[in-house]
Design a protein around this motif. Structure first.
Motif, mmCIF file in Angstrom:
data_model
loop_
_atom_site.group_PDB
_atom_site.id
_atom_site.type_symbol
_atom_site.label_atom_id
_atom_site.label_comp_id
_atom_site.label_asym_id
_atom_site.label_seq_id
_atom_site.Cartn_x
_atom_site.Cartn_y
_atom_site.Cartn_z
ATOM 1 N N PRO A 181 -5.329 -103.484 -3.419
ATOM 2 C CA PRO A 181 -4.351 -102.678 -2.654
ATOM 3 C C PRO A 181 -3.382 -103.575 -1.895
ATOM 4 C CG PRO A 181 -6.583 -101.842 -2.353
ATOM 5 C CD PRO A 181 -6.722 -103.133 -3.103
ATOM 6 N N GLY A 182 -2.138 -103.160 -1.888
ATOM 7 C CA GLY A 182 -1.122 -103.926 -1.185
ATOM 8 C C GLY A 182 -0.457 -104.997 -2.006
ATOM 9 N N GLN A 185 3.351 -104.438 -2.580
ATOM 10 C CA GLN A 185 4.253 -104.288 -1.451
ATOM 11 C C GLN A 185 5.288 -105.415 -1.447
ATOM 12 O OE1 GLN A 185 2.017 -104.075 2.182
ATOM 13 N NE2 GLN A 185 1.115 -102.076 1.702
ATOM 14 N N ASP A 221 3.698 -97.021 -8.006
ATOM 15 C CA ASP A 221 3.486 -98.085 -7.019
ATOM 16 C C ASP A 221 4.540 -99.182 -7.158
ATOM 17 O OD1 ASP A 221 1.256 -96.746 -6.095
ATOM 18 O OD2 ASP A 221 -0.180 -97.974 -7.218
#
Length: 372
Positions: A181-182, A185, A221
């Motif tokens: 996750p992340g 970004q 995403d």
């Protein structure tokens, strides 16, 4: 599937030339490929010059001499219109993905590399960003090494003049799905951009279930940052799940499917020797007549190939060789079964056949007997 975006762009940008662009019209194709005037091709001189500039830069960086086919020019032309409208906040302000339906062998890789130069110009050129993250992904592992080699070399050359501000990631879709996750970004900056390139994306959309859901979530995403955009390339979008059709109707910016590719003379020629029944179902039948007919057909194709010369090829004056074609024709036999040879032709405990004999093995036996 109704290709709404593509059809709208075709009518709006080409006008009276729209039908000719899909009709195998050699004269119109030539006009596009020589970047003729709007009166002769329907194309704006301004955009045509930009396409020529991107190709010239690409050839210079790689010391190549690529020329674009008409459909590649039109694909870049349609794309440029969408990006230009998006940049000024007009019709396509919310568009974050454009998709190319283009046959295998039509030059998708070259188009992909030119799209990178096109996108860099779209975001404002080399002075407009501190970092450009390019993520190339494909569902299958078979193309990954090829992309790492070809795209990696191109990005290395670009980075020489962009001071290493382009960061390239080439991974399978499965590998990206498993990132923590992340991972996707981006820094909260107007000077950091992401360009996603998806090759053979239809593979991840053919069915339902977890795999398809994971692929769609990955796309969301990757495109979540405001400064993210996606180009996708595939040879076909037949067979994608119904729930994805509406999205692709508004994302497919150019359609050069295999029917058009073959009609333009770029595809593989083929010949089929049809069967009136299953010659391999009854082991008592003789296959000799079928094999002889097959090889008669094959001989005709080989005779035609042997008589070809470069002078007969369209655009032959631009080829770097003369005389006969240097490449051998491809001959392939497709069998009905692929079987374990240890089980072929054996009987079960009741005396019945457990397994059919592979038709390819029968063919090989027939070929061996030709020398008797």
């Amino acid at each position: 599937m109704e290709l709404k975006l593509y059809n709208d762009l075709k009518r709006m940008l080409l006008g009276d030339f729209a039908a000719r662009s899909e009709a195998g019209d050699a004269d119109y194709q030539h006009q596009v490929e020589v970047y003729a005037s709007r009166q002769a091709s329907g194309l704006s001189r301004q955009i045509s010059r930009r396409i020529q500039d991107w190709l010239a830069e690409y050839n210079r960086l790689g010391n190549r001499h690529f020329r674009l086919r008409y459909y590649q020019i039109l694909a870049l032309y349609f794309t440029q219109h969408v990006l230009a409208q998006k940049r000024v906040g007009k019709d396509f302000a919310e568009q974050k993905a454009l998709v190319y339906w283009m046959a295998t062998g039509s030059g998708k890789t070259l188009l992909m590399h030119l799209n990178i130069l096109q996108y860099i110009e779209h975001i404002g050129g080399r002075q407009a960003f501190d970092e450009l993250q390019i993520i190339l992904t494909t569902p299958g592992v078979n193309l990954i090494e090829q992309h790492r080699r070809e795209l990696g070399a191109f990005i290395d050359r670009l980075n020489v003049q962009y001071n290493q501000r382009i960061r390239l990631i080439v991974e399978t879709t499965g590998a990206l799905v498993n990132k923590p996750p992340g991972f996707f970004q981006l820094p909260d900056s107007t000077r950091v951009f992401r360009l996603v390139l998806v090759d053979e994306g239809h593979i991840g959309l053919a069915g339902g279930g977890k795999q398809t859901g994971a692929f769609k979530q990955l796309r969301r995403d990757l495109l979540a940052p405001a400064n993210a955009f996606l180009f996708e390339y595939s040879a076909t979008y037949h067979g994608i799940a119904d729930k994805h059709v509406a999205d692709y109707e508004q994302q497919i910016v150019y359609d050069y499917n295999y029917y058009r590719f073959f009609k333009d003379g770029y595809g593989k020629d083929y010949a089929l020797q049809s069967l009136s029944d299953d010659r391999f179902a009854d082991t008592g039948k003789s296959e000799a007549a079928f094999f002889e007919a097959t090889f008669d057909t094959l001989q005709g194709k080989l005779d035609a190939h042997a008589g070809l010369s470069v002078s007969q090829a369209q655009g032959s004056g631009q080829l770097p060789f003369a005389g006969r074609f240097p490449d051998k024709p491809l001959v392939a036999f497709m069998g009905n079964t692929v079987e374990d040879p240890r089980q072929e032709g054996k009987l079960d405990k009741h005396g019945a056949g457990k397994d059919e004999v592979s038709d390819i093995r029968r063919l090989l036996v027939w070929l061996v007997h030709l020398t008797d």
